[in-house]
Design a protein around this motif. Structure first.
Motif, PDB file in Angstrom:
ATOM      1  N   GLN A  11      53.608  33.704  80.248  1.00 53.07           N
ATOM      2  CA  GLN A  11      54.983  33.788  79.453  1.00 53.07           C
ATOM      3  C   GLN A  11      55.300  35.488  79.411  1.00 53.07           C
ATOM      4  N   PHE A  12      54.201  36.225  78.966  1.00 51.05           N
ATOM      5  CA  PHE A  12      54.330  37.733  78.935  1.00 51.05           C
ATOM      6  C   PHE A  12      55.056  38.191  80.257  1.00 51.05           C
ATOM      7  N   LYS A  13      54.387  37.709  81.467  1.00 49.43           N
ATOM      8  CA  LYS A  13      54.974  38.105  82.753  1.00 49.43           C
ATOM      9  C   LYS A  13      56.124  37.735  82.773  1.00 49.43           C
ATOM     10  N   GLN A  14      56.784  36.200  82.742  1.00 47.52           N
ATOM     11  CA  GLN A  14      57.866  36.005  82.972  1.00 47.52           C
ATOM     12  C   GLN A  14      59.088  36.493  81.917  1.00 47.52           C
ATOM     13  N   GLN A  15      58.462  36.960  80.904  1.00 49.42           N
ATOM     14  CA  GLN A  15      59.803  37.456  80.064  1.00 49.42           C
ATOM     15  C   GLN A  15      59.810  39.105  80.358  1.00 49.42           C
ATOM     16  N   ALA A  16      58.696  39.775  80.934  1.00 37.60           N
ATOM     17  CA  ALA A  16      58.748  41.147  81.492  1.00 37.60           C
ATOM     18  C   ALA A  16      59.805  41.156  82.650  1.00 37.60           C
ATOM     19  N   LEU A  17      59.450  40.319  83.711  1.00 42.29           N
ATOM     20  CA  LEU A  17      59.990  40.230  84.839  1.00 42.29           C
ATOM     21  C   LEU A  17      61.248  40.098  84.607  1.00 42.29           C
ATOM     22  N   ALA A  18      61.880  39.058  83.825  1.00 41.57           N
ATOM     23  CA  ALA A  18      63.461  38.818  83.401  1.00 41.57           C
ATOM     24  C   ALA A  18      63.997  40.036  82.901  1.00 41.57           C
ATOM     25  N   ALA A  19      63.118  40.748  82.272  1.00 39.50           N
ATOM     26  CA  ALA A  19      63.617  42.079  81.363  1.00 39.50           C
ATOM     27  C   ALA A  19      63.829  43.310  82.427  1.00 39.50           C
ATOM     28  N   GLY A  20      63.509  43.001  83.729  1.00 41.85           N
ATOM     29  CA  GLY A  20      63.553  44.061  84.555  1.00 41.85           C
ATOM     30  C   GLY A  20      62.286  44.876  84.884  1.00 41.85           C
ATOM     31  N   THR A  39      50.788  61.559  81.671  1.00 46.60           N
ATOM     32  CA  THR A  39      52.106  60.900  81.828  1.00 46.60           C
ATOM     33  C   THR A  39      51.639  59.620  83.090  1.00 46.60           C
ATOM     34  N   HIS A  40      52.622  58.845  83.161  1.00 49.22           N
ATOM     35  CA  HIS A  40      52.861  57.801  84.005  1.00 49.22           C
ATOM     36  C   HIS A  40      54.294  57.791  84.774  1.00 49.22           C
ATOM     37  N   PRO A  41      54.193  57.400  85.917  1.00 47.87           N
ATOM     38  CA  PRO A  41      55.502  57.514  86.890  1.00 47.87           C
ATOM     39  C   PRO A  41      56.232  56.272  86.548  1.00 47.87           C
ATOM     40  N   PHE A  42      56.198  55.558  85.367  1.00 48.13           N
ATOM     41  CA  PHE A  42      56.695  54.304  85.117  1.00 48.13           C
ATOM     42  C   PHE A  42      56.893  54.040  83.718  1.00 48.13           C
ATOM     43  N   ALA A  43      57.732  53.317  83.277  1.00 51.24           N
ATOM     44  CA  ALA A  43      57.837  53.059  81.912  1.00 51.24           C
ATOM     45  C   ALA A  43      56.954  51.639  81.796  1.00 51.24           C
ATOM     46  N   VAL A  44      56.715  51.461  80.322  1.00 50.30           N
ATOM     47  CA  VAL A  44      55.571  50.487  80.092  1.00 50.30           C
ATOM     48  C   VAL A  44      55.986  49.722  79.023  1.00 50.30           C
ATOM     49  N   HIS A  45      55.884  48.456  78.849  1.00 47.11           N
ATOM     50  CA  HIS A  45      55.892  47.621  77.617  1.00 47.11           C
ATOM     51  C   HIS A  45      54.456  46.740  77.631  1.00 47.11           C
ATOM     52  N   LEU A  72      56.410  52.720  76.377  1.00 47.49           N
ATOM     53  CA  LEU A  72      56.445  54.121  76.693  1.00 47.49           C
ATOM     54  C   LEU A  72      57.544  54.550  77.860  1.00 47.49           C
ATOM     55  N   GLU A  73      58.357  55.556  77.592  1.00 45.81           N
ATOM     56  CA  GLU A  73      59.393  55.695  79.063  1.00 45.81           C
ATOM     57  C   GLU A  73      58.552  56.246  79.976  1.00 45.81           C
ATOM     58  N   ARG A  74      58.869  56.423  81.183  1.00 49.19           N
ATOM     59  CA  ARG A  74      58.108  57.214  82.265  1.00 49.19           C
ATOM     60  C   ARG A  74      58.157  58.485  81.745  1.00 49.19           C
ATOM     61  N   ASP A  75      57.045  59.251  82.117  1.00 50.24           N
ATOM     62  CA  ASP A  75      56.882  60.598  82.055  1.00 50.24           C
ATOM     63  C   ASP A  75      56.758  61.384  80.861  1.00 50.24           C
ATOM     64  N   VAL A  76      56.480  60.395  79.842  1.00 49.47           N
ATOM     65  CA  VAL A  76      56.202  60.811  78.568  1.00 49.47           C
ATOM     66  C   VAL A  76      54.595  61.190  78.412  1.00 49.47           C
ATOM     67  N   PRO A  77      54.429  62.416  77.886  1.00 51.03           N
ATOM     68  CA  PRO A  77      52.889  62.881  77.467  1.00 51.03           C
ATOM     69  C   PRO A  77      52.472  62.170  76.358  1.00 51.03           C
ATOM     70  N   ALA A  87      39.040  47.745  74.661  1.00 49.44           N
ATOM     71  CA  ALA A  87      40.302  47.020  74.756  1.00 49.44           C
ATOM     72  C   ALA A  87      40.865  46.453  76.066  1.00 49.44           C
ATOM     73  N   THR A  88      41.482  45.528  75.619  1.00 42.59           N
ATOM     74  CA  THR A  88      42.633  44.861  76.769  1.00 42.59           C
ATOM     75  C   THR A  88      44.055  44.842  76.321  1.00 42.59           C
ATOM     76  N   TYR A  89      44.813  45.158  77.338  1.00 43.76           N
ATOM     77  CA  TYR A  89      46.316  44.944  77.073  1.00 43.76           C
ATOM     78  C   TYR A  89      46.872  44.295  78.467  1.00 43.76           C
ATOM     79  N   TRP A  90      48.008  43.701  78.058  1.00 46.99           N
ATOM     80  CA  TRP A  90      48.823  43.220  79.367  1.00 46.99           C
ATOM     81  C   TRP A  90      50.007  44.254  79.414  1.00 46.99           C
ATOM     82  N   VAL A  91      50.288  44.524  80.452  1.00 47.60           N
ATOM     83  CA  VAL A  91      51.077  45.817  80.520  1.00 47.60           C
ATOM     84  C   VAL A  91      52.218  45.478  81.865  1.00 47.60           C
TER      85      VAL A  91
END
Length: 95
Positions: A11-20, A39-45, A72-77, A87-91
């Motif tokens: 469900q998390f994956k489908q919602q995230a893919l639908a959100a771009g 930093t990361h070269p990508f945005a995360v949810h 987090l937006e991309r490139d945010v320290p 810990a475990t998280y889905w990203v």
């Protein structure tokens, strides 16, 4: 207190893919892992699905528990620190 009614990974994956977002993975961190400012070269949810973590962003630290969502937006320290159980998280990543 965060709700314990978590979506399934699918469900998390489908919602995230639908959100771009274009990539969805599970990250698993060992106990007491500390990641200094980076930093990361990508945005995360993401949603925390096990354990606890502390996320420091712009000098503010958030204590995240089961069910907590963070973005987090991309490139945010930021810094990350994980608790005694790790810990475990889905990203979802937007590259």
């Amino acid at each position: 207190m965060p709700s314990m009614n978590l979506p399934s990974f699918d469900q998390f994956k489908q919602q995230a893919l639908a959100a771009g977002f274009d990539e969805v993975i599970e990250r698993d961190w060992p106990p007491h892992t500390v990641l200094d400012t980076h930093t990361h070269p990508f945005a995360v949810h993401a949603i925390l699905t096990r354990g606890e973590m502390w996320l420091t962003l712009n000098g503010q630290t958030q204590h995240l528990l089961l069910g907590s969502v963070f973005e987090l937006e991309r490139d945010v320290p930021h810094d990350e620190r994980y608790g005694a159980e790790g810990a475990t998280y889905w990203v979802a990543r937007r590259n």
